[in-house]
Motif scaffolding. Structure first.
Motif, short mmCIF file in Angstrom:
data_model
loop_
_atom_site.label_atom_id
_atom_site.label_comp_id
_atom_site.label_asym_id
_atom_site.label_seq_id
_atom_site.Cartn_x
_atom_site.Cartn_y
_atom_site.Cartn_z
N GLU A 113 -54.65 -3.14 27.41
CA GLU A 113 -54.44 -2.28 28.45
C GLU A 113 -55.92 -2.12 29.22
OE1 GLU A 113 -52.10 2.26 28.98
OE2 GLU A 113 -53.10 1.51 27.15
N ARG A 114 -57.01 -2.26 28.63
CA ARG A 114 -58.18 -2.15 29.31
C ARG A 114 -58.49 -3.28 30.28
NH1 ARG A 114 -63.07 -4.39 29.43
NH2 ARG A 114 -62.37 -5.82 27.97
N ARG A 115 -58.04 -4.63 29.95
CA ARG A 115 -58.26 -5.63 30.67
C ARG A 115 -57.33 -5.71 31.76
NH1 ARG A 115 -60.08 -10.35 27.64
NH2 ARG A 115 -58.31 -11.71 28.80
N ARG A 116 -55.81 -5.35 31.51
CA ARG A 116 -55.13 -5.13 32.66
C ARG A 116 -55.16 -4.04 33.56
NH1 ARG A 116 -48.77 -4.08 30.94
NH2 ARG A 116 -49.52 -1.95 30.80
N ALA A 117 -55.99 -2.96 33.18
CA ALA A 117 -56.24 -1.91 34.12
C ALA A 117 -57.41 -2.40 34.97
CB ALA A 117 -56.80 -0.56 33.33
N MET B 2 -66.41 -2.98 47.08
CA MET B 2 -65.76 -2.73 45.79
C MET B 2 -65.18 -4.21 45.13
SD MET B 2 -63.31 0.61 46.22
CE MET B 2 -64.17 2.15 46.84
N LEU B 3 -64.36 -4.99 46.03
CA LEU B 3 -63.95 -6.36 45.47
C LEU B 3 -65.19 -7.09 45.12
CD1 LEU B 3 -61.33 -7.17 48.44
CD2 LEU B 3 -60.86 -6.74 46.11
N ALA B 4 -66.40 -7.14 45.85
CA ALA B 4 -67.41 -8.02 45.37
C ALA B 4 -67.64 -7.48 44.00
CB ALA B 4 -68.51 -7.76 46.41
N GLU B 5 -67.65 -6.33 43.40
CA GLU B 5 -68.14 -5.87 42.20
C GLU B 5 -67.04 -6.21 41.31
OE1 GLU B 5 -69.17 -1.70 39.92
OE2 GLU B 5 -68.85 -1.72 42.22
N LEU B 6 -65.89 -6.20 41.39
CA LEU B 6 -64.67 -6.29 40.65
C LEU B 6 -64.23 -7.58 40.15
CD1 LEU B 6 -62.31 -3.40 41.85
CD2 LEU B 6 -63.55 -3.38 39.69
N THR B 7 -64.32 -8.55 41.21
CA THR B 7 -64.02 -9.78 41.07
C THR B 7 -64.82 -10.65 40.01
OG1 THR B 7 -63.17 -10.05 43.37
CG2 THR B 7 -63.74 -12.28 42.08
N PRO B 8 -66.21 -10.76 39.82
CA PRO B 8 -66.74 -11.07 38.66
C PRO B 8 -66.50 -10.65 37.55
CG PRO B 8 -68.36 -10.65 40.83
CD PRO B 8 -66.85 -10.15 40.94
N GLN B 9 -66.10 -9.39 37.36
CA GLN B 9 -65.54 -8.88 36.28
C GLN B 9 -64.41 -9.35 35.45
OE1 GLN B 9 -65.70 -4.41 36.27
NE2 GLN B 9 -67.60 -4.33 37.62
N VAL B 10 -63.48 -9.47 36.72
CA VAL B 10 -62.11 -10.13 36.19
C VAL B 10 -62.23 -11.48 35.96
CG1 VAL B 10 -59.64 -10.89 37.16
CG2 VAL B 10 -60.82 -8.45 37.90
N GLU B 11 -63.03 -12.34 36.66
CA GLU B 11 -63.18 -13.63 36.38
C GLU B 11 -64.02 -13.88 35.01
OE1 GLU B 11 -63.66 -15.45 40.72
OE2 GLU B 11 -65.49 -14.97 39.64
N LEU C 299 -63.20 -12.45 32.37
CA LEU C 299 -62.41 -12.29 31.08
C LEU C 299 -62.01 -13.62 30.80
CD1 LEU C 299 -60.21 -9.33 32.62
CD2 LEU C 299 -62.09 -9.36 30.94
N MET C 300 -62.16 -14.67 31.54
CA MET C 300 -61.58 -16.08 31.12
C MET C 300 -62.83 -16.93 30.85
SD MET C 300 -58.56 -16.08 31.32
CE MET C 300 -58.17 -17.84 31.07
N ALA C 301 -63.92 -16.40 30.68
CA ALA C 301 -65.23 -17.13 30.19
C ALA C 301 -65.11 -18.06 29.02
CB ALA C 301 -66.58 -15.94 30.28
N GLY C 302 -65.38 -19.16 29.23
CA GLY C 302 -65.09 -20.09 28.11
C GLY C 302 -63.87 -20.53 27.61
N GLN C 303 -62.89 -20.24 28.45
CA GLN C 303 -61.39 -20.53 28.24
C GLN C 303 -60.86 -21.65 29.40
OE1 GLN C 303 -58.62 -17.34 27.38
NE2 GLN C 303 -60.37 -15.89 27.02
N ALA D 259 -57.05 -15.26 34.79
CA ALA D 259 -57.06 -13.75 33.96
C ALA D 259 -56.05 -12.75 34.54
CB ALA D 259 -58.49 -13.04 34.64
N ILE D 260 -55.48 -12.77 35.84
CA ILE D 260 -54.37 -11.99 36.13
C ILE D 260 -53.24 -12.21 35.36
CG2 ILE D 260 -52.97 -11.11 38.14
CD1 ILE D 260 -55.48 -11.49 39.91
N LEU D 261 -52.77 -13.46 35.37
CA LEU D 261 -51.66 -13.79 34.51
C LEU D 261 -51.75 -13.65 33.33
CD1 LEU D 261 -51.20 -17.69 36.24
CD2 LEU D 261 -49.94 -15.53 36.38
N GLU D 262 -52.85 -13.75 32.67
CA GLU D 262 -53.02 -13.29 30.98
C GLU D 262 -52.91 -11.66 30.90
OE1 GLU D 262 -53.23 -15.27 28.53
OE2 GLU D 262 -53.47 -17.38 29.72
N SER D 263 -53.45 -11.06 31.79
CA SER D 263 -53.39 -9.52 31.56
C SER D 263 -51.95 -9.10 32.03
CB SER D 263 -54.19 -8.95 32.58
OG SER D 263 -53.95 -9.03 33.98
N GLU D 264 -51.08 -9.77 32.58
CA GLU D 264 -49.95 -9.35 32.91
C GLU D 264 -48.76 -9.95 31.78
OE1 GLU D 264 -48.98 -7.30 35.12
OE2 GLU D 264 -50.78 -7.03 36.04
N VAL D 265 -49.12 -10.98 31.38
CA VAL D 265 -48.17 -11.44 30.16
C VAL D 265 -48.45 -10.90 28.90
CG1 VAL D 265 -47.42 -13.31 28.78
CG2 VAL D 265 -47.65 -13.72 31.19
#
Length: 358
Positions: free
Chosen positions: A143-147, A215-224, A226-230, A242-248
């Motif tokens: 839920e934290r990742r999806r938020a 805000m987008l410049a701050e949030l986008t790297p945080q979302v990306e 989430l997929m580090a090393g994958q 990252a968005i697909l994984e957080s929704e599924v």
């Protein structure tokens, strides 16, 4: 044997030990309307309780050896109540919101909804899985990742709203704004061409768009991150993945490709009777965020992985509308292939996809 600690919400007789009690709940932030069914009896009149009072009564039921089943519709109150009930040993179902007034009587109250939920819970517990659709409850970490990903989506949507409103206001005055008129390097030169009275109105929308850009410049790297090393298909990117994984949440939740297609809402609608069969546009009865990302990913795959077999459908289509319809079909296929890939059913090579590590 009867428990002497468990009493009904309106002081009815105690409940037998070992009996199953079903609770249909219409949940609000400050009160919960509860309809209770004891065993196979007729549901009792619904009662309005404070959340703390409901949990107290459920705790007494469980202490008295009573099996408790409950359900409520997913909504703004989230999954806190579900986790509290589960911690007490209750089997709770969070279900997808739906029309509960099947007869269209145009009478909707919390007590009617609670009773209908209780009736559907009774049918579901007896094996009728069509009574309602159960929502997969995320873990606290999921839920934290999806938020995080959803907040970025909300900020992007708000930025677009500001840009469109400013553009619309200028267009109403005959001013044709260039693409990206609100950017910091374009706005100073462009604003000098605006009428004096119009400039402050547009400046407010421009300032809001710039704030959302930060805000987008701050949030986008945080979302990306989430997929580090994958790994992910080339062209899909860390952000989209990252968005697909957080929704599924969990690809293993699906048992077959039909469930995957249904969750995306990319399946064609159908109206068939007798020997006639007619399929129409997609149902859109699924996760709209997931659906949007899949369609966007298809157009990028067309550039980065043109040899992906399903893309031949777009390449062979003629006309703008035909290409769009083909892209929707390919998006459904892409979702199925991602499910196969993430559950280990197929390799990327067999699916015709090239993977990259982020």
């Amino acid at each position: 044997m009867r428990t002497n600690v468990v009493e009904d919400m309106v002081e009815r007789a105690p409940v037998d030990t070992g009996v199953t009690v079903k609770l249909g709940m219409d949940v609000h932030s400050d009160q919960i309307t509860v309809c209770r069914q004891v065993g196979g009896r007729v549901p009792q009149p619904a009662q309005v309780l404070a959340p703390a009072k409901l949990l107290e009564q459920v705790r007494e039921l469980r202490a008295g050896g009573v099996t408790v089943l409950s359900c409520y519709e997913a909504g703004p109150c989230g999954y806190l109540l579900h986790r509290q009930l589960t911690a007490l040993g209750v089997t709770n179902y969070v279900i997808a919101p739906q029309r509960l007034d099947e007869r269209h009587r145009r009478v909707k109250t919390d007590k009617r909804d609670a009773r209908e939920l209780c009736n559907r819970l009774d049918r579901y517990s007896r094996g009728n899985t069509d009574a309602f659709s159960v929502v997969r409850v995320p873990t606290v970490e999921e839920e934290r990742r999806r938020a995080l990903t959803r907040q970025r989506g909300t900020v992007l949507k708000e930025q677009h709203r500001c840009v469109v409103r400013g553009h619309g206001l200028m267009l109403s005055q005959g001013v044709r704004a260039p693409t990206g008129w609100w950017h910091a390097n374009v706005w100073p030169r462009f604003s000098a061409r605006l009428p004096e009275w119009l400039r402050p109105h547009i400046a407010r929308w421009q300032a809001q768009a710039i704030s959302y850009e930060a805000m987008l410049a701050e949030l986008t790297p945080q979302v990306e991150a989430l997929m580090a090393g994958q790994t992910a298909p080339k062209g899909v990117g860390a952000l989209t993945t990252a968005i697909l994984e957080s929704e599924v949440l969990d690809w293993h939740r699906f048992h077959n490709r039909r469930e995957v297609g249904s969750y995306t809402g990319l399946c064609p609608s159908e109206h068939s009777s007798n020997r006639a069969r007619r399929q129409g546009s997609v149902t859109k009865c699924g996760n709209r965020r997931l659906r949007h990302q899949l369609v966007e990913a298809v157009w990028r795959l067309l550039e980065w992985q043109p040899t992906y077999p399903p893309l031949q459908r777009i390449q062979a289509a003629t006309g703008k509308r035909a290409r769009k319809r083909a892209a929707v079909a390919v998006a459904r296929r892409l979702a199925v292939d991602l499910w196969r890939l993430n559950t280990g059913q197929c390799s990327a090579q067999r699916l015709g996809l090239t993977l990259l590590r982020h």
